[in-house]
Design a protein around this motif. Structure first.
Motif, short mmCIF file in Angstrom:
data_model
loop_
_atom_site.label_atom_id
_atom_site.label_comp_id
_atom_site.label_asym_id
_atom_site.label_seq_id
_atom_site.Cartn_x
_atom_site.Cartn_y
_atom_site.Cartn_z
N GLY A 195 -4.78 -1.85 -6.22
CA GLY A 195 -4.95 -0.65 -7.02
C GLY A 195 -3.68 -0.13 -7.66
N GLY A 196 -2.61 -0.91 -7.64
CA GLY A 196 -1.35 -0.46 -8.23
C GLY A 196 -1.12 -1.05 -9.60
N GLN A 197 0.10 -0.91 -10.09
CA GLN A 197 0.46 -1.48 -11.39
C GLN A 197 0.48 -3.00 -11.27
N ASP A 198 0.51 -3.64 -12.44
CA ASP A 198 0.56 -5.10 -12.43
C ASP A 198 2.01 -5.55 -12.31
N LEU A 199 2.54 -5.42 -11.11
CA LEU A 199 3.94 -5.79 -10.86
C LEU A 199 3.99 -6.92 -9.84
N GLY A 200 4.92 -7.82 -10.03
CA GLY A 200 5.08 -8.90 -9.07
C GLY A 200 6.04 -8.51 -7.96
N GLY A 201 6.05 -9.30 -6.92
CA GLY A 201 6.99 -9.04 -5.84
C GLY A 201 7.26 -10.30 -5.05
N ILE A 202 8.30 -10.22 -4.25
CA ILE A 202 8.61 -11.34 -3.36
C ILE A 202 9.22 -10.79 -2.08
N GLY A 203 8.93 -11.46 -0.97
CA GLY A 203 9.48 -10.97 0.30
C GLY A 203 9.44 -12.04 1.36
N ARG A 254 0.84 -1.21 0.00
CA ARG A 254 0.00 0.00 0.00
C ARG A 254 0.87 1.26 0.00
N SER A 255 1.91 1.25 0.81
CA SER A 255 2.79 2.40 0.91
C SER A 255 3.56 2.64 -0.40
N VAL A 256 4.00 1.56 -1.03
CA VAL A 256 4.71 1.66 -2.31
C VAL A 256 3.82 2.33 -3.36
N ILE A 257 2.55 1.88 -3.40
CA ILE A 257 1.62 2.45 -4.38
C ILE A 257 1.34 3.92 -4.05
N GLU A 258 1.07 4.19 -2.77
CA GLU A 258 0.71 5.54 -2.35
C GLU A 258 1.84 6.54 -2.59
N HIS A 259 3.07 6.12 -2.36
CA HIS A 259 4.21 7.03 -2.53
C HIS A 259 4.89 6.87 -3.89
#
Ligand code: AMP
Length: 420
Positions: free
Chosen positions: A294-302, A90-95
């Motif tokens: 609600g962000g871009q269609d990007l993948g992630g891993i953590g 959420r923070s990544v998308i917001e900022h």
């Protein structure tokens, strides 16, 4: 008499000397992540409840049973964070952090909250350190994230952690597998909660640790047999990357993990000295999560490492991270005139990075010496009238009781050399 107040049931609370272990573990993980270029984010401890309902999944135990949800004074529904990934995304998308160079590599740490049944290693407030890498599908990134967790575990000094890895495949693999699993489970007379779980997300049934379910699951179809060729190839690439980095792992095809957002790689670190709550950390890939929020269609891993359980693991391995002696030196002023010079001396030693305590309350030499002994310090520095006049102090080695005079000028350097 007023009744004594106690901390709420099931919260992990760290007081000295064990609190030092929490800081050391957190710092070891943080440093390992910084060495790989992960930057720190301080996230809010509470979020809009919808973030978890949408991000983590309504059918998960975490969201359906374990959230601390409350209404604030403005009538908004807020939830104490039960996990870190949704809030970070959420923070990544917001900022708009995903609009720069990719992958974005971030870390977070702090308390998390789940209304679980408390037991050893399972608390209602617990501590995690986590990283997330967003915006790359490279299988080598999966290996990097795992290697960062492992570097942290090694820096802590733990020897008995094992890495389990699995793949959940892509959406297509899971669709095929879901059908096979539902068909298999239909032959058994299962309780209502499990039936409900099968309807919402049948893969989660694999997570059921009850012996009777484990028995049923023994013969269940395996997800690895339903993987599409590209999902299988991707997993093989991740395993080859781990091999290339000399990272030892075991493939565990039951490892699905409790949160709905995982796809492809999932992994867990377990420690064999912890009993039932053996997972010290885990993570995986979440390729749909940004878009869902609600962000871009990007993948992630953590990953999220459980600091509480890592502390228990260090205790099981007798690593001794507790801080039994907070100071190396203890300053004892003898007489009123020595108090101010004594505290100035303590300040000076501290500015030279010598951890220094002080005998307050102007006690007798005997009781001040007792405080020095109790502090765990290696040296007592005694400053009195005569010492002041000569610009000297008496230094007593509290290990062997030997005593010598030292000039004030060279004291800090000498002590620093001795305590290293
Ligand atoms: P999870 O998000 O459930 O995979 O959690 C990641 C890690 O956090 C786990 O492997 C545990 O080490 C730790 N953890 C999760 N829940 C708790 C809890 N209730 N108490 C203590 N540690 C926990």
């Amino acid at each position: 008499m007023a009744t004594n107040l106690q901390a709420p049931k099931g919260v992990a609370e760290y007081v000295p000397p064990n609190s030092a272990a929490l800081l050391k573990i957190r710092d070891a993980l943080l440093e390992a992540s910084q060495l790989a270029g992960y930057q720190y984010v301080e996230l809010p401890v509470f979020e809009d409840t919808q973030l978890y309902v949408r991000g983590v999944g309504e059918a998960t135990d975490v969201v359906s049973k374990e959230m601390y949800t409350f209404e604030d004074r403005g009538g908004r529904s807020l939830t104490l964070r039960p996990e870190g990934t949704a809030g970070l995304v959420r923070s990544v998308i917001e900022h708009r952090l995903d609009r720069g160079a990719l992958p974005v590599k971030l870390s977070y740490t702090g308390p998390f909250f789940r209304a679980e049944r408390p037991q050893k290693g399972r608390y209602r407030q617990f501590y995690q350190f986590g990283v997330e890498a967003i915006g790359s599908q490279d299988p080598m990134l999966d290996a990097e994230v795992i290697s960062v967790a492992l570097a942290g575990i090694e820096a802590i000094g733990l020897k008995n952690c094992r890495l389990l890895v699995n793949t959940l495949g892509d959406a297509e693999s899971r669709e095929v597998y879901r059908e096979k699993l539902v068909e298999y489970l239909a032959d058994f007379d299962l309780d209502e909660a499990t039936q409900e779980r099968i309807k919402l997300n049948p893969l989660r049934v694999l997570d059921d640790k009850r012996p009777e379910m484990q028995e049923i699951l023994k013969e269940a179809p395996k997800l690895s047999e339903s993987l599409t060729p590209s999902a299988k190839e991707r997993f093989d690439q991740v395993l080859a990357s781990l091999d290339a980095l000399s990272i030892a792992y075991e493939v565990d095809d039951r490892l699905v993990r409790g949160l709905d957002y995982y796809v492809h790689t999932t992994f867990e670190f377990v420690h064999d000295g912890l009993g039932a709550q053996a997972a010290v950390g885990g993570g995986g890939r979440y390729d749909g999560l940004l878009a869902t929020l609600g962000g871009q269609d990007l993948g992630g891993i953590g990953f999220g490492m459980g600091i509480d359980r890592l502390i228990l693991a260090t205790e099981a391995e007798n690593l001794g991270l507790a801080d039994e002696s907070p100071v190396d030196v203890f300053v004892l002023p003898l007489g009123e005139e020595a108090v101010i010079p004594g505290m100035k001396l303590a300040q000076d030693l501290r500015s030279h990075e010598v951890a220094t305590g002080f005998a307050f309350d102007q006690r007798s030499v005997k009781s001040a010496m007792k405080s020095a002994d109790r502090s765990g310090a290696r040296f007592a520095v005694i400053i009195g009238e005569q010492e002041l006049a000569n610009s000297e102090v008496t230094v007593k080695d509290l290990r062997d009781g030997t005593q010598q005079n030292h000039s004030l000028d060279t004291l800090a350097t000498w002590l620093k050399g001795e305590i290293q």
